[in-house]
Design a protein around this motif. Structure first.
Motif, mmCIF file in Angstrom:
data_model
loop_
_atom_site.group_PDB
_atom_site.id
_atom_site.type_symbol
_atom_site.label_atom_id
_atom_site.label_comp_id
_atom_site.label_asym_id
_atom_site.label_seq_id
_atom_site.Cartn_x
_atom_site.Cartn_y
_atom_site.Cartn_z
ATOM 1 N N ASN A 109 0.828 -1.212 0.000
ATOM 2 C CA ASN A 109 0.000 0.000 0.000
ATOM 3 C C ASN A 109 0.861 1.261 0.000
ATOM 4 O OD1 ASN A 109 -2.254 -1.619 0.102
ATOM 5 N ND2 ASN A 109 -2.544 -1.408 2.313
ATOM 6 N N CYS A 112 2.643 1.739 -3.386
ATOM 7 C CA CYS A 112 1.725 2.131 -4.466
ATOM 8 C C CYS A 112 1.312 3.589 -4.330
ATOM 9 C CB CYS A 112 0.490 1.227 -4.469
ATOM 10 S SG CYS A 112 0.814 -0.464 -5.020
ATOM 11 N N LYS A 113 1.203 4.090 -3.103
ATOM 12 C CA LYS A 113 0.793 5.480 -2.860
ATOM 13 C C LYS A 113 1.957 6.462 -2.994
ATOM 14 C CE LYS A 113 -1.027 4.719 1.214
ATOM 15 N NZ LYS A 113 -1.715 4.948 2.514
ATOM 16 N N SER A 114 3.167 5.967 -2.969
ATOM 17 C CA SER A 114 4.343 6.833 -2.967
ATOM 18 C C SER A 114 4.411 7.707 -4.227
ATOM 19 C CB SER A 114 5.613 5.982 -2.868
ATOM 20 O OG SER A 114 6.769 6.773 -3.009
ATOM 21 N N SER A 115 4.986 8.894 -4.057
ATOM 22 C CA SER A 115 5.198 9.777 -5.211
ATOM 23 C C SER A 115 6.486 9.427 -5.945
ATOM 24 C CB SER A 115 5.258 11.234 -4.741
ATOM 25 O OG SER A 115 6.294 11.400 -3.782
ATOM 26 N N LYS A 120 6.754 3.139 -6.709
ATOM 27 C CA LYS A 120 5.538 2.682 -7.399
ATOM 28 C C LYS A 120 5.824 1.426 -8.224
ATOM 29 C CE LYS A 120 2.675 6.823 -7.878
ATOM 30 N NZ LYS A 120 1.544 6.280 -7.113
ATOM 31 N N GLU A 147 -8.088 -0.234 -4.854
ATOM 32 C CA GLU A 147 -7.614 1.042 -4.304
ATOM 33 C C GLU A 147 -6.156 1.277 -4.689
ATOM 34 O OE1 GLU A 147 -8.204 4.608 -2.752
ATOM 35 O OE2 GLU A 147 -9.770 3.067 -2.892
ATOM 36 N N ASN A 148 -5.344 0.219 -4.621
ATOM 37 C CA ASN A 148 -3.944 0.356 -5.026
ATOM 38 C C ASN A 148 -3.827 0.634 -6.522
ATOM 39 O OD1 ASN A 148 -2.308 0.043 -2.663
ATOM 40 N ND2 ASN A 148 -2.898 -2.108 -2.583
ATOM 41 N N LYS A 150 -5.896 2.300 -8.295
ATOM 42 C CA LYS A 150 -6.226 3.724 -8.478
ATOM 43 C C LYS A 150 -5.000 4.596 -8.248
ATOM 44 C CE LYS A 150 -11.121 3.478 -7.165
ATOM 45 N NZ LYS A 150 -12.111 3.873 -6.121
ATOM 46 N N ASN A 151 -4.164 4.193 -7.293
ATOM 47 C CA ASN A 151 -2.951 4.952 -7.002
ATOM 48 C C ASN A 151 -1.871 4.775 -8.071
ATOM 49 O OD1 ASN A 151 -3.808 6.073 -4.503
ATOM 50 N ND2 ASN A 151 -3.414 4.119 -3.487
#
Length: 376
Positions: A109, A112-115, A120, A147-148, A150-151
């Motif tokens: 999670n 996957c959310k990392s910038s 990613k 959800e992942n 989507k990120n």
């Protein structure tokens, strides 16, 4: 020396039967400076870790789980990291359903959310490995997976994009609920456009459309994206620069769509016209260009038109096909005159008025000449 290789392979196989192999293999995977050794260690660990997991001490199990995640961050070689992800996926089948590896889910999670694009890429690789491993057991985690996704869906990295497409393809083949299917449908335009822009994209597009063909048999699934998928399939099907197999599958998708969703598609006259236009154009291609493929785009186009003729009312499709065949009969190009004959033969079974028209048309000297020169 083949004899040395055979002896070494036999020794390794015997060693892998023992639970004690896990820690030394993981040590080689972690610290050996030779990339090939690290790669081989992970290849051996993939079947061995789940096989011997219950035989390991709890402290060893925790150490293995922790080290695998640490190695994800430290491993420099992409090929080795890919095989490390496979090991994690094979272990997740045992641990995730029993809620025994929450650290892995949190790790995925966060990445996957990392910038950070490298994070990613790692997150998408691990997400795909887990989805692929869980396969039919992924339903309980589909919301978290979506959800992942989507990120990840807007990431510019081609590595991430490929993993996203593969994840979604596996989810389409799993036993997720209809509501999860509906959520996934919103990703379809993005992943198809993504696949069209990727280099060496034909295998991915082919895999996607093969899945879409299967999904057409499920009522209501793909309904919101059917128009988009039809239009894209038409673009692929008529493009002679694209590989034969992908073109054939795209046209097969349209044929299958008329078979299972004909009631919806027949109402769209513009869509019917677009299918006829592409079908006629492909049917007029020279099959000599196809290097004797078992089934060519011409075959697929004729099947597509035949299915359209059986699903769209005669009052709509009959005048359109007769107009198109009439125009092709006037062409100087023999391939187009041949195409008109092939199309008339393909669609006549689905169109009752066609039988009478065929009798009249076949009296035309030009068509008889065409038939004698271009016997199907």
């Amino acid at each position: 020396d083949n004899s040395v290789i055979s002896k070494s392979t036999a020794t390794i196989k015997k060693y892998l039967e023992l639970p004690d192999c896990i820690e030394p293999l993981l040590l080689h995977a972690t610290k050996d400076p030779d990339m090939e050794v690290r790669l081989l260690a992970y290849i051996c660990l993939k079947p061995s870790v789940p096989k011997h997991w219950v035989s390991l001490q709890p402290s060893t199990q925790e150490a293995v789980k922790k080290q695998l995640l640490v190695n994800c961050l430290s491993e420099p070689a992409a090929k080795v990291k890919e095989n490390l992800a496979y090991v994690i996926g094979s272990l997740s089948v045992i641990l995730i359903p029993n809620e025994e590896w929450s650290q892995l889910l949190g790790f995925i999670n966060n990445h996957c959310k990392s910038s950070d694009m490298a994070h990613k890429e790692l997150g998408s690789l691990l997400l795909f490995s887990v989805v692929e491993a869980l396969r039919m057991g992924v339903e309980g985690y589909s919301d978290a997976v979506i959800e992942n996704l989507k990120n990840l869906i807007s990431a510019t990295s081609q590595n991430v994009q490929k993993m996203v497409m593969r994840c979604i393809t596996y989810l389409f083949n799993s036993n997720i609920s209809p509501s999860s299917f509906m959520k996934l449908e919103s990703f379809i335009p993005v992943i198809v456009k993504m696949a069209l822009e990727l280099e060496d994209n034909e295998s991915l597009l082919q895999e996607l459309y093969e899945n879409f063909i299967d999904l057409l048999e499920v009522p209501k699934v793909l309904q919101s994206q059917l128009s988009f998928l039809m239009n894209t399939a038409l673009v692929i099907g008529k493009n002679k620069a694209i590989g034969i197999e992908l073109r054939r599958i795209a046209l097969c998708f349209i044929e299958t769509a008329f078979n299972f969703r004909g009631g919806l598609l027949k109402k769209d006259k513009g869509g019917v016209l677009a299918v006829l236009e592409v079908g006629f154009a492909v049917a007029a291609e020279s099959e000599e260009e196809y290097d004797k493929e078992e089934e060519t785009p011409v075959d697929a186009a004729l099947k597509m038109l035949a299915k359209l003729a059986t699903k769209v009312p005669n009052t709509i499709v009959y005048p359109l096909i007769m107009k198109g065949c009439g125009e092709y009969l006037k062409e100087k190009a023999a391939l187009k005159r041949r195409a008109s004959l092939l199309i008339l033969g393909a669609v006549s079974k689905g169109m009752r008025p066609m039988y009478l028209s065929l009798i009249h048309i076949c009296r035309c000297r030009r068509l008889l000449t065409c038939r004698s020169r271009w016997s199907p």
